[in-house]
Scaffold this motif. Sequence first.
Motif, short mmCIF file in Angstrom:
data_model
loop_
_atom_site.label_atom_id
_atom_site.label_comp_id
_atom_site.label_asym_id
_atom_site.label_seq_id
_atom_site.Cartn_x
_atom_site.Cartn_y
_atom_site.Cartn_z
N LYS A 107 0.83 -1.06 0.11
CA LYS A 107 -0.09 0.07 0.07
C LYS A 107 0.97 1.12 0.10
CE LYS A 107 -3.48 1.99 2.86
NZ LYS A 107 -4.20 1.83 4.04
N PHE A 108 0.81 2.16 -0.97
CA PHE A 108 1.49 3.26 -0.92
C PHE A 108 0.73 4.71 -0.56
CE2 PHE A 108 2.97 0.12 -3.76
CZ PHE A 108 4.28 0.13 -3.69
N CYS A 109 1.24 5.16 0.41
CA CYS A 109 0.45 6.39 0.90
C CYS A 109 1.02 7.61 0.88
CB CYS A 109 0.13 6.08 2.27
SG CYS A 109 -0.94 4.61 2.81
N SER A 155 5.03 7.00 2.01
CA SER A 155 5.46 5.74 2.52
C SER A 155 4.90 4.55 1.90
CB SER A 155 4.94 5.79 4.05
OG SER A 155 3.40 5.69 3.96
N LYS A 156 5.45 3.32 2.13
CA LYS A 156 4.79 2.07 1.67
C LYS A 156 4.68 0.97 2.77
CE LYS A 156 8.88 -0.66 0.07
NZ LYS A 156 9.35 -1.22 -0.89
N GLN A 157 3.71 0.11 2.69
CA GLN A 157 3.43 -0.67 3.79
C GLN A 157 2.99 -2.12 3.14
OE1 GLN A 157 0.14 0.44 6.28
NE2 GLN A 157 0.88 -0.76 8.08
N ARG A 158 3.86 -2.88 3.85
CA ARG A 158 3.38 -4.32 3.33
C ARG A 158 2.12 -4.93 3.83
NH1 ARG A 158 3.14 -8.85 5.20
NH2 ARG A 158 4.34 -8.51 7.24
N ILE A 159 1.26 -5.72 2.77
CA ILE A 159 -0.06 -6.12 3.26
C ILE A 159 -0.12 -7.66 2.85
CG2 ILE A 159 -2.34 -5.79 3.15
CD1 ILE A 159 -2.06 -2.93 2.47
N ASP A 160 -0.58 -8.29 3.76
CA ASP A 160 -0.91 -9.74 3.27
C ASP A 160 -2.38 -9.81 3.57
OD1 ASP A 160 -1.40 -12.68 3.31
OD2 ASP A 160 0.41 -12.95 3.94
N ALA A 161 -2.99 -9.72 2.54
CA ALA A 161 -4.64 -9.77 2.55
C ALA A 161 -5.35 -10.90 3.04
CB ALA A 161 -5.18 -9.30 1.06
N GLU A 174 7.15 1.94 5.95
CA GLU A 174 8.44 2.24 5.42
C GLU A 174 8.42 3.70 4.91
OE1 GLU A 174 11.75 1.14 2.33
OE2 GLU A 174 10.42 -0.38 3.08
N ILE A 175 8.93 4.66 5.55
CA ILE A 175 9.15 5.90 4.98
C ILE A 175 9.93 6.02 3.51
CG2 ILE A 175 10.00 8.43 5.29
CD1 ILE A 175 9.21 8.03 8.11
N LEU A 176 9.46 6.33 2.43
CA LEU A 176 10.05 6.59 1.26
C LEU A 176 10.82 8.02 1.07
CD1 LEU A 176 7.57 4.71 -1.11
CD2 LEU A 176 9.68 3.81 -0.05
N ALA A 177 9.97 9.02 1.52
CA ALA A 177 10.45 10.46 1.35
C ALA A 177 9.58 11.24 2.26
CB ALA A 177 10.12 10.88 -0.12
N ILE A 178 10.41 12.50 2.66
CA ILE A 178 10.05 13.31 3.73
C ILE A 178 10.13 14.75 2.83
CG2 ILE A 178 9.74 14.63 5.79
CD1 ILE A 178 10.52 11.99 7.27
N HIS A 179 9.26 15.47 2.88
CA HIS A 179 9.32 17.13 2.41
C HIS A 179 8.83 17.96 3.03
CE1 HIS A 179 10.13 15.17 -1.83
NE2 HIS A 179 8.95 14.51 -1.50
N GLY A 180 9.55 19.12 3.43
CA GLY A 180 9.36 20.11 4.24
C GLY A 180 9.10 19.87 5.64
N GLN A 181 8.17 20.38 6.36
CA GLN A 181 7.84 20.19 7.75
C GLN A 181 6.75 19.21 8.24
OE1 GLN A 181 6.75 24.29 8.75
NE2 GLN A 181 8.75 24.51 10.31
N VAL A 182 7.07 18.44 8.99
CA VAL A 182 6.12 17.38 9.44
C VAL A 182 6.18 17.29 11.04
CG1 VAL A 182 6.44 15.74 7.56
CG2 VAL A 182 7.76 15.31 9.49
N PRO A 183 4.99 17.06 11.80
CA PRO A 183 4.89 17.14 13.22
C PRO A 183 5.84 16.03 13.88
CG PRO A 183 2.60 17.01 12.17
CD PRO A 183 3.63 16.82 11.18
N LEU A 184 6.15 16.29 14.99
CA LEU A 184 7.12 15.43 15.61
C LEU A 184 6.50 14.20 15.86
CD1 LEU A 184 8.43 17.70 18.70
CD2 LEU A 184 9.79 16.94 16.78
#
Length: 82
Positions: free
Chosen positions: A5-7, A49-55, A64-74
């Motif tokens: 799952k890609f979010c 992010s992406k997350q492995r899913i076994d349906a 798993e974080i793939l990228a962070i851009h800018g400001q994100v909350p603690l």
Amino acid sequence: MNKHKFCVQPFRQRGKTVEAEGLREARDEASALRLGERLASTKAGVIVSKQRIDAELGDYGDPEILAIHGQVPLGYDGVIPF
């Protein structure tokens, strides 16, 4: 059967705080990364992010974080609460 799952989680600036907006899903990693880059130009921050899913088992792996851009909350930069 495992799949991913890609979010994309955008954040907006509200006064002195940064707040999460609606979570968006993408069909694959490349699409998620492109969407994250596009949103980064108009949002305070973005996490891709992406997350492995076994349906079959109803099992979800850790995000798993793939990228962070800018400001994100603690807390969002180490563990994503979705």
